[in-house]
Design a protein around this motif. Structure first.
Motif, short mmCIF file in Angstrom:
data_model
loop_
_atom_site.label_atom_id
_atom_site.label_comp_id
_atom_site.label_asym_id
_atom_site.label_seq_id
_atom_site.Cartn_x
_atom_site.Cartn_y
_atom_site.Cartn_z
N MET A 187 85.49 40.97 49.28
CA MET A 187 84.63 40.21 50.16
C MET A 187 84.39 41.01 51.42
O MET A 187 85.30 41.60 51.99
N GLY A 188 83.16 41.00 51.88
CA GLY A 188 82.83 41.70 53.11
C GLY A 188 83.17 40.86 54.33
O GLY A 188 83.75 39.78 54.23
N ASP A 189 82.81 41.36 55.45
CA ASP A 189 83.05 40.68 56.73
C ASP A 189 82.23 39.39 56.77
O ASP A 189 81.02 39.40 56.53
N ILE A 190 82.87 38.27 57.08
CA ILE A 190 82.16 36.99 57.13
C ILE A 190 81.94 36.50 58.56
O ILE A 190 81.57 35.35 58.78
N ALA A 239 82.99 27.52 61.07
CA ALA A 239 82.13 28.51 61.74
C ALA A 239 83.02 29.69 62.11
O ALA A 239 83.95 29.55 62.90
N VAL A 240 82.73 30.85 61.52
CA VAL A 240 83.58 32.04 61.69
C VAL A 240 83.07 32.85 62.88
O VAL A 240 81.91 33.24 62.93
N HIS A 241 83.98 33.11 63.84
CA HIS A 241 83.59 33.80 65.07
C HIS A 241 83.88 35.29 65.05
O HIS A 241 83.00 36.09 65.33
N ASP A 242 85.11 35.67 64.76
CA ASP A 242 85.43 37.10 64.75
C ASP A 242 86.67 37.36 63.90
O ASP A 242 87.45 36.46 63.62
N ALA A 243 86.79 38.62 63.49
CA ALA A 243 87.94 39.04 62.68
C ALA A 243 89.12 39.28 63.61
O ALA A 243 88.99 39.88 64.68
N VAL A 244 90.29 38.81 63.19
CA VAL A 244 91.51 39.01 63.95
C VAL A 244 92.32 40.15 63.36
O VAL A 244 92.91 40.95 64.07
N LEU A 279 97.20 43.43 53.17
CA LEU A 279 96.94 43.83 51.79
C LEU A 279 96.24 42.76 50.96
O LEU A 279 95.58 43.08 49.99
N VAL A 280 96.40 41.50 51.32
CA VAL A 280 95.88 40.44 50.47
C VAL A 280 94.81 39.57 51.11
O VAL A 280 94.19 38.77 50.42
N SER A 281 94.57 39.72 52.40
CA SER A 281 93.65 38.79 53.04
C SER A 281 93.09 39.34 54.35
O SER A 281 93.53 40.36 54.85
N ALA A 282 92.10 38.60 54.87
CA ALA A 282 91.56 38.86 56.20
C ALA A 282 91.74 37.60 57.02
O ALA A 282 91.62 36.48 56.50
N LEU A 283 92.01 37.76 58.29
CA LEU A 283 92.24 36.62 59.18
C LEU A 283 91.11 36.58 60.20
O LEU A 283 90.77 37.60 60.81
N TYR A 284 90.53 35.39 60.37
CA TYR A 284 89.40 35.19 61.28
C TYR A 284 89.70 34.07 62.26
O TYR A 284 90.44 33.14 61.96
N ARG A 285 89.08 34.14 63.43
CA ARG A 285 89.08 33.03 64.38
C ARG A 285 87.85 32.20 64.05
O ARG A 285 86.75 32.73 63.90
N ALA A 286 88.04 30.89 63.89
CA ALA A 286 86.95 30.02 63.46
C ALA A 286 87.05 28.67 64.16
O ALA A 286 88.06 28.36 64.80
N LEU A 314 91.58 31.24 60.17
CA LEU A 314 91.09 31.10 58.80
C LEU A 314 91.47 32.36 58.03
O LEU A 314 91.00 33.45 58.34
N ARG A 315 92.34 32.22 57.05
CA ARG A 315 92.77 33.36 56.25
C ARG A 315 92.01 33.31 54.93
O ARG A 315 92.04 32.32 54.22
N VAL A 316 91.33 34.41 54.60
CA VAL A 316 90.52 34.51 53.39
C VAL A 316 91.14 35.55 52.47
O VAL A 316 91.28 36.71 52.84
N ILE A 317 91.51 35.12 51.29
CA ILE A 317 92.14 36.01 50.32
C ILE A 317 91.12 36.97 49.73
O ILE A 317 89.95 36.62 49.54
#
Length: 67
Positions: free
Chosen positions: A1-4, A13-18, A22-29, A40-43
């Protein structure tokens, strides 16, 4: 998955990447009600499609996410 960043994902509503690991991306939402900031953690999609030992990383993530 790319940057959301800047999108709506699962109603949030996703604001920025934190950060990423290895398994996920964490975002401030913002939650769907719009009254609080959440993490928001996205696997990674790659992790959902694997077999064997790597599949255990996905299972571990699911256990931690539901705890």
């Amino acid at each position: 998955m790319g940057d959301i960043t800047g999108t709506t994902f699962a109603g949030y509503a996703v604001h920025d990447a934190v950060g990423t690991d290895l398994v996920s991306a964490l975002y401030r939402a913002t939650d769907p009600e719009g009254d609080r900031t959440v993490a928001l953690r996205v696997i990674s999609q790659d992790l959902c499609d694997v077999e064997g030992e790597d599949r255990e990383l996905y299972r571990s993530f699911r256990r931690r996410a539901t705890a």
